[in-house]
Design a protein around this motif. Structure first.
Motif, PDB file in Angstrom:
ATOM      1  N   LEU A 120      62.707   8.041  -5.271  1.00  9.85           N
ATOM      2  CA  LEU A 120      62.389   6.891  -4.428  1.00  9.85           C
ATOM      3  C   LEU A 120      62.471   7.297  -2.962  1.00  9.85           C
ATOM      4  CD1 LEU A 120      61.909   3.821  -4.073  1.00  9.85           C
ATOM      5  CD2 LEU A 120      64.381   3.511  -4.239  1.00  9.85           C
ATOM      6  N   LEU A 121      61.416   6.953  -2.207  1.00 11.75           N
ATOM      7  CA  LEU A 121      61.368   7.231  -0.781  1.00 11.75           C
ATOM      8  C   LEU A 121      61.006   5.941  -0.051  1.00 11.75           C
ATOM      9  CD1 LEU A 121      61.497   9.654   1.295  1.00 11.75           C
ATOM     10  CD2 LEU A 121      58.991   9.619   1.197  1.00 11.75           C
ATOM     11  N   GLN A 122      61.794   5.571   0.965  1.00 12.95           N
ATOM     12  CA  GLN A 122      61.512   4.375   1.758  1.00 12.95           C
ATOM     13  C   GLN A 122      61.506   4.716   3.245  1.00 12.95           C
ATOM     14  OE1 GLN A 122      64.093   1.065   0.806  1.00 12.95           O
ATOM     15  NE2 GLN A 122      62.963   0.582  -1.062  1.00 12.95           N
ATOM     16  N   LEU A 123      60.629   4.014   3.977  1.00 12.06           N
ATOM     17  CA  LEU A 123      60.516   4.181   5.419  1.00 12.06           C
ATOM     18  C   LEU A 123      60.735   2.837   6.089  1.00 12.06           C
ATOM     19  CD1 LEU A 123      59.696   5.864   7.955  1.00 12.06           C
ATOM     20  CD2 LEU A 123      57.341   5.109   7.517  1.00 12.06           C
ATOM     21  N   ASP A 124      61.718   2.764   6.991  1.00 12.96           N
ATOM     22  CA  ASP A 124      62.007   1.575   7.789  1.00 12.96           C
ATOM     23  C   ASP A 124      61.197   1.667   9.081  1.00 12.96           C
ATOM     24  OD1 ASP A 124      63.000  -0.391   9.442  1.00 12.96           O
ATOM     25  OD2 ASP A 124      65.104   0.039   9.050  1.00 12.96           O
ATOM     26  N   THR A 125      60.220   0.761   9.253  1.00 14.94           N
ATOM     27  CA  THR A 125      59.326   0.859  10.408  1.00 14.94           C
ATOM     28  C   THR A 125      60.029   0.561  11.729  1.00 14.94           C
ATOM     29  OG1 THR A 125      58.606  -1.452  10.140  1.00 14.94           O
ATOM     30  CG2 THR A 125      57.326   0.253   8.999  1.00 14.94           C
ATOM     31  N   LYS A 126      61.112  -0.194  11.709  1.00 11.62           N
ATOM     32  CA  LYS A 126      61.852  -0.480  12.936  1.00 11.62           C
ATOM     33  C   LYS A 126      62.422   0.804  13.514  1.00 11.62           C
ATOM     34  CE  LYS A 126      64.268  -2.633  16.112  1.00 11.62           C
ATOM     35  NZ  LYS A 126      63.615  -3.145  17.341  1.00 11.62           N
ATOM     36  N   ARG A 127      63.057   1.587  12.661  1.00 14.21           N
ATOM     37  CA  ARG A 127      63.665   2.834  13.136  1.00 14.21           C
ATOM     38  C   ARG A 127      62.603   3.898  13.399  1.00 14.21           C
ATOM     39  NH1 ARG A 127      69.312   4.820  10.871  1.00 14.21           N
ATOM     40  NH2 ARG A 127      69.793   2.967  12.088  1.00 14.21           N
ATOM     41  N   ALA A 128      61.547   3.895  12.606  1.00 12.35           N
ATOM     42  CA  ALA A 128      60.532   4.935  12.745  1.00 12.35           C
ATOM     43  C   ALA A 128      59.575   4.660  13.899  1.00 12.35           C
ATOM     44  CB  ALA A 128      59.741   5.077  11.442  1.00 12.35           C
ATOM     45  N   PHE A 129      59.114   3.387  14.033  1.00 18.17           N
ATOM     46  CA  PHE A 129      58.069   3.068  15.014  1.00 18.17           C
ATOM     47  C   PHE A 129      58.434   1.909  15.932  1.00 18.17           C
ATOM     48  CE2 PHE A 129      55.934   4.089  10.868  1.00 18.17           C
ATOM     49  CZ  PHE A 129      55.681   5.425  11.153  1.00 18.17           C
ATOM     50  N   ASN A 130      59.688   1.429  15.817  1.00 21.82           N
ATOM     51  CA  ASN A 130      60.115   0.251  16.579  1.00 21.82           C
ATOM     52  C   ASN A 130      59.293  -0.984  16.219  1.00 21.82           C
ATOM     53  OD1 ASN A 130      61.994  -0.893  18.346  1.00 21.82           O
ATOM     54  ND2 ASN A 130      60.549  -0.786  20.069  1.00 21.82           N
ATOM     55  N   TRP A 131      58.890  -1.070  14.932  1.00 22.93           N
ATOM     56  CA  TRP A 131      58.147  -2.221  14.406  1.00 22.93           C
ATOM     57  C   TRP A 131      59.068  -2.962  13.448  1.00 22.93           C
ATOM     58  CZ3 TRP A 131      53.304  -4.414  15.127  1.00 22.93           C
ATOM     59  CH2 TRP A 131      52.915  -5.363  14.166  1.00 22.93           C
ATOM     60  N   TYR A 132      59.499  -4.162  13.858  1.00 23.85           N
ATOM     61  CA  TYR A 132      60.526  -4.855  13.084  1.00 23.85           C
ATOM     62  C   TYR A 132      60.006  -5.371  11.744  1.00 23.85           C
ATOM     63  CZ  TYR A 132      63.957  -8.224  11.552  1.00 23.85           C
ATOM     64  OH  TYR A 132      64.860  -8.905  10.786  1.00 23.85           O
ATOM     65  N   GLY A 133      60.846  -5.243  10.711  1.00 23.79           N
ATOM     66  CA  GLY A 133      60.628  -5.937   9.445  1.00 23.79           C
ATOM     67  C   GLY A 133      59.766  -5.251   8.426  1.00 23.79           C
ATOM     68  N   GLY A 134      59.318  -4.042   8.688  1.00 24.56           N
ATOM     69  CA  GLY A 134      58.431  -3.364   7.753  1.00 24.56           C
ATOM     70  C   GLY A 134      59.151  -2.334   6.902  1.00 24.56           C
ATOM     71  N   THR A 135      58.804  -2.271   5.629  1.00 21.30           N
ATOM     72  CA  THR A 135      59.341  -1.247   4.717  1.00 21.30           C
ATOM     73  C   THR A 135      58.195  -0.666   3.904  1.00 21.30           C
ATOM     74  OG1 THR A 135      61.459  -2.405   4.496  1.00 21.30           O
ATOM     75  CG2 THR A 135      60.946  -0.733   2.857  1.00 21.30           C
ATOM     76  N   PHE A 136      58.040   0.640   3.955  1.00 26.06           N
ATOM     77  CA  PHE A 136      57.079   1.342   3.107  1.00 26.06           C
ATOM     78  C   PHE A 136      57.852   2.000   1.973  1.00 26.06           C
ATOM     79  CE2 PHE A 136      54.883   5.264   1.912  1.00 26.06           C
ATOM     80  CZ  PHE A 136      53.653   4.745   1.500  1.00 26.06           C
ATOM     81  N   ASN A 137      57.380   1.820   0.738  1.00 27.66           N
ATOM     82  CA  ASN A 137      58.099   2.293  -0.452  1.00 27.66           C
ATOM     83  C   ASN A 137      57.154   3.070  -1.365  1.00 27.66           C
ATOM     84  OD1 ASN A 137      60.618   1.640  -2.495  1.00 27.66           O
ATOM     85  ND2 ASN A 137      58.665   1.624  -3.591  1.00 27.66           N
ATOM     86  N   VAL A 138      57.618   4.223  -1.824  1.00 28.33           N
ATOM     87  CA  VAL A 138      56.897   4.970  -2.851  1.00 28.33           C
ATOM     88  C   VAL A 138      57.918   5.511  -3.841  1.00 28.33           C
ATOM     89  CG1 VAL A 138      56.935   7.093  -1.464  1.00 28.33           C
ATOM     90  CG2 VAL A 138      55.276   6.846  -3.323  1.00 28.33           C
ATOM     91  N   SER A 139      57.618   5.385  -5.127  1.00 30.94           N
ATOM     92  CA  SER A 139      58.534   5.875  -6.159  1.00 30.94           C
ATOM     93  C   SER A 139      57.742   6.562  -7.262  1.00 30.94           C
ATOM     94  CB  SER A 139      59.368   4.727  -6.741  1.00 30.94           C
ATOM     95  OG  SER A 139      58.543   3.727  -7.309  1.00 30.94           O
ATOM     96  N   ALA A 140      58.416   7.473  -7.944  1.00 30.86           N
ATOM     97  CA  ALA A 140      57.785   8.228  -9.031  1.00 30.86           C
ATOM     98  C   ALA A 140      58.769   8.364 -10.179  1.00 30.86           C
ATOM     99  CB  ALA A 140      57.340   9.608  -8.540  1.00 30.86           C
ATOM    100  N   LEU A 141      58.228   8.611 -11.362  1.00 33.52           N
ATOM    101  CA  LEU A 141      59.020   8.730 -12.586  1.00 33.52           C
ATOM    102  C   LEU A 141      58.684  10.034 -13.293  1.00 33.52           C
ATOM    103  CD1 LEU A 141      58.248   5.156 -14.015  1.00 33.52           C
ATOM    104  CD2 LEU A 141      60.244   5.797 -12.655  1.00 33.52           C
ATOM    105  N   GLN A 142      59.692  10.630 -13.893  1.00 30.46           N
ATOM    106  CA  GLN A 142      59.474  11.773 -14.774  1.00 30.46           C
ATOM    107  C   GLN A 142      60.189  11.472 -16.089  1.00 30.46           C
ATOM    108  OE1 GLN A 142      60.628  14.656 -16.537  1.00 30.46           O
ATOM    109  NE2 GLN A 142      58.451  15.021 -16.752  1.00 30.46           N
TER     110      GLN A 142
END
Length: 509
Positions: free
Chosen positions: A131-153
């Motif tokens: 699981l990988l998540q990106l908080d846009t507030k900390r990354a781009f100073n854009w409040y309230g955004g979360t990008f999520n990608v997950s994979a299974l094996q």
């Protein structure tokens, strides 16, 4: 032939397969109806993997983690770190500065049936979640955004398919061996106090909808994605290990009330696909949009709610969460008993083409209730949970009612703060129209064909925390009337009740 667009294929985690009918030479003309019976018998319940935790800032602080120096330093730190790999040599805190969080979890188990089933024996299966998540507030100073990608094996063998033939499969991580994309979405919070959020992308509904938090302790799949949508929705619905493109709205108009509404593709696999839906989309990257729509809505009430006031002389209230909801799928569904001429699909005169029905729906309710808190040890608690789901449209569904209930006891032994004991049960009722097809098949073929009714299982489990990053979970299940009452491999009787036992491990890296 059977209409190809909605033939239920083998269940994702296995299933109760038709193994008993022996067709005489004079019954060759029944081949088409035999295929329908086989497919109806081949559905199985979906699974639900253990939840994976994204590291929090507190967990990544220097005082909470460790930096191993040599073998001795590594071993001495294992008992107090939240993650087996700690800060990953400083990589985790570095990524956190840019809003990136990473989690990796391995769930492995050995389960086996010592009585009943088609065979007895043990199987190993495992699941690696990434699981990988990106908080846009900390990354781009854009409040309230979360990008999520997950994979299974997924790896190992499937006990439910190989040995059990159950509707409610023994393990929530069972599935076809594959490495696959699971979820890929962007979530944006809006309004004051984040009272609205919109999520767009590839989503697995069992992560938010129809969830009982207390039920997620258990190993059996029934405590995750329920039996009704698992058996009745195309491809089993967008739930582990599959997902579907869509949009989800989450609103909190007042503090105790949350409303979830989602619209997704009507099937997690492309229209026209037959057989196992996982094999039809093994990588999870087909992103079908050529089907109907799956609409789902859920109203949640929680108490005490965020911001609730508690006076000094007032006892802390017993927390509770209640949910009601429904789903509706606009796709076309095959009749489970009759063909397009109104004849039984088991009849030698049948065309083998089922009647078609537009749409399918179900309603459900979920409850989680805290019932006891140790007055001397606040972490010692007992919770009850219940979930009920049903559909009145029995002419197009394998399962028309499913229920599960249970109890969880957190810290059953003093000072075992992270241990949990649980006991639960599951019930799945086979549609009377499917039972009618069983009776028709027995009448027209003369072969031993049991009339399916319902399946019940009990589960007792104990999750033992060895370290914050490692849990061992011994588990015992007992299944009554497997598959709802299916024939054994010899076609001379029904599959006997099954005693299933084993152990699961969760490792958070």
């Amino acid at each position: 032939m059977v209409a190809p667009d909605r033939v239920p294929g083998p269940g994702r985690a296995g299933g109760a397969l038709l193994r008993s009918n022996r067709w005489g030479a004079g019954w060759a003309m029944l081949a088409a109806s035999a295929l329908v019976v086989f497919c109806l018998w081949g559905r199985a319940s979906e699974a639900a993997p253990p939840q994976i935790q994204i590291p929090t800032e507190e967990q990544l602080q220097p005082g909470e983690e460790y930096t191993p120096t040599g073998v001795e330093g590594f071993l001495s730190g294992l008992a107090r770190t939240n993650f087996l790999l700690g800060t990953m040599g400083g990589v985790r805190p570095f990524l956190a500065q840019y809003g990136i969080s990473f989690a990796l979890q391995e769930t492995s188990e050995v389960l086996g049936n010592v009585t009943g089933g088609f065979n007895t024996g043990f199987r190993y299966d495992g699941l690696t979640q990434m699981l990988l998540q990106l908080d846009t507030k900390r990354a781009f100073n854009w409040y309230g955004g979360t990008f999520n990608v997950s994979a299974l094996q997924l790896h190992g063998r499937n006990l439910s398919t190989d040995n059990l033939g159950t509707l409610q499969t023994a393990s929530g991580i069972e599935g076809d061996r594959a490495t696959r994309l699971w979820e890929l979405w962007y979530d944006q919070k809006m309004l004051e106090e984040d009272r609205l959020s919109i999520r767009v992308g590839q989503q697995s509904l069992d992560q938010e909808f129809i969830v009982s938090q207390n039920a997620l302790l258990f190993v059996n799949t029934m405590f995750g994605w329920p039996m009704v949508p698992s058996a009745d929705l195309p491809g089993g619905g967008p739930a582990y290990p599959l997902s579907a493109l869509g949009v989800r709205f989450k609103a909190r108009p007042i503090d105790p009330v949350t409303l979830l509404v989602g619209v997704f593709n009507g099937s997690p696999v492309k229209n026209g696909v037959t057989g196992d839906p996982q094999l039809a989309n093994p990588s999870g990257t087909s992103f079908p949009l050529n089907g109907g729509a799956l609409i789902i809505a859920e109203l949640q009430y929680s108490y005490p709610a965020l911001g609730s006031m508690l006076y000094a002389d007032q006892n802390e209230p017993l927390a509770r969460v209640y949910k009601i909801g429904f789903w509706y799928d606009t796709e076309r569904f095959n009749d489970v008993r009759y063909d397009n001429m109104g004849l039984s699909l088991a009849s030698p005169l049948s065309t083998g083409i089922p009647q078609q029905h537009r749409g399918d729906y179900s309603i459900y309710a979920v409850a989680d209730q805290l019932v006891w808190v140790d007055p001397n040890e606040a972490d010692r608690t007992i919770n009850l949970f219940a979930r009920a789901m049903g559909t009145p449209q029995t002419n197009r569904n394998l399962i028309d009612v499913s229920l599960n209930f249970g109890m969880t006891f957190h810290e059953p032994f003093l000072h075992r703060d992270d241990d949990t004991f649980g006991i639960g049960m599951g019930f799945a009722q086979v549609s009377p129209q499917v039972a009618g097809l069983d009776q028709d098949t027995a009448f027209y073929t003369g072969a031993f064909t049991p009339t399916r009714t319902n399946e019940v299982f009990l589960e007792v489990t104990y999750q033992y925390s060895v370290a914050p990053w490692l849990q061992l979970q011994p588990d015992f299940q007992y299944v009554f009337n497997p598959g709802g009452g299916i024939a054994n491999t010899n076609g001379t009787g029904q599959v006997k009740n099954e005693a299933v036992l084993g152990v699961r491990t969760n490792i958070l890296f």
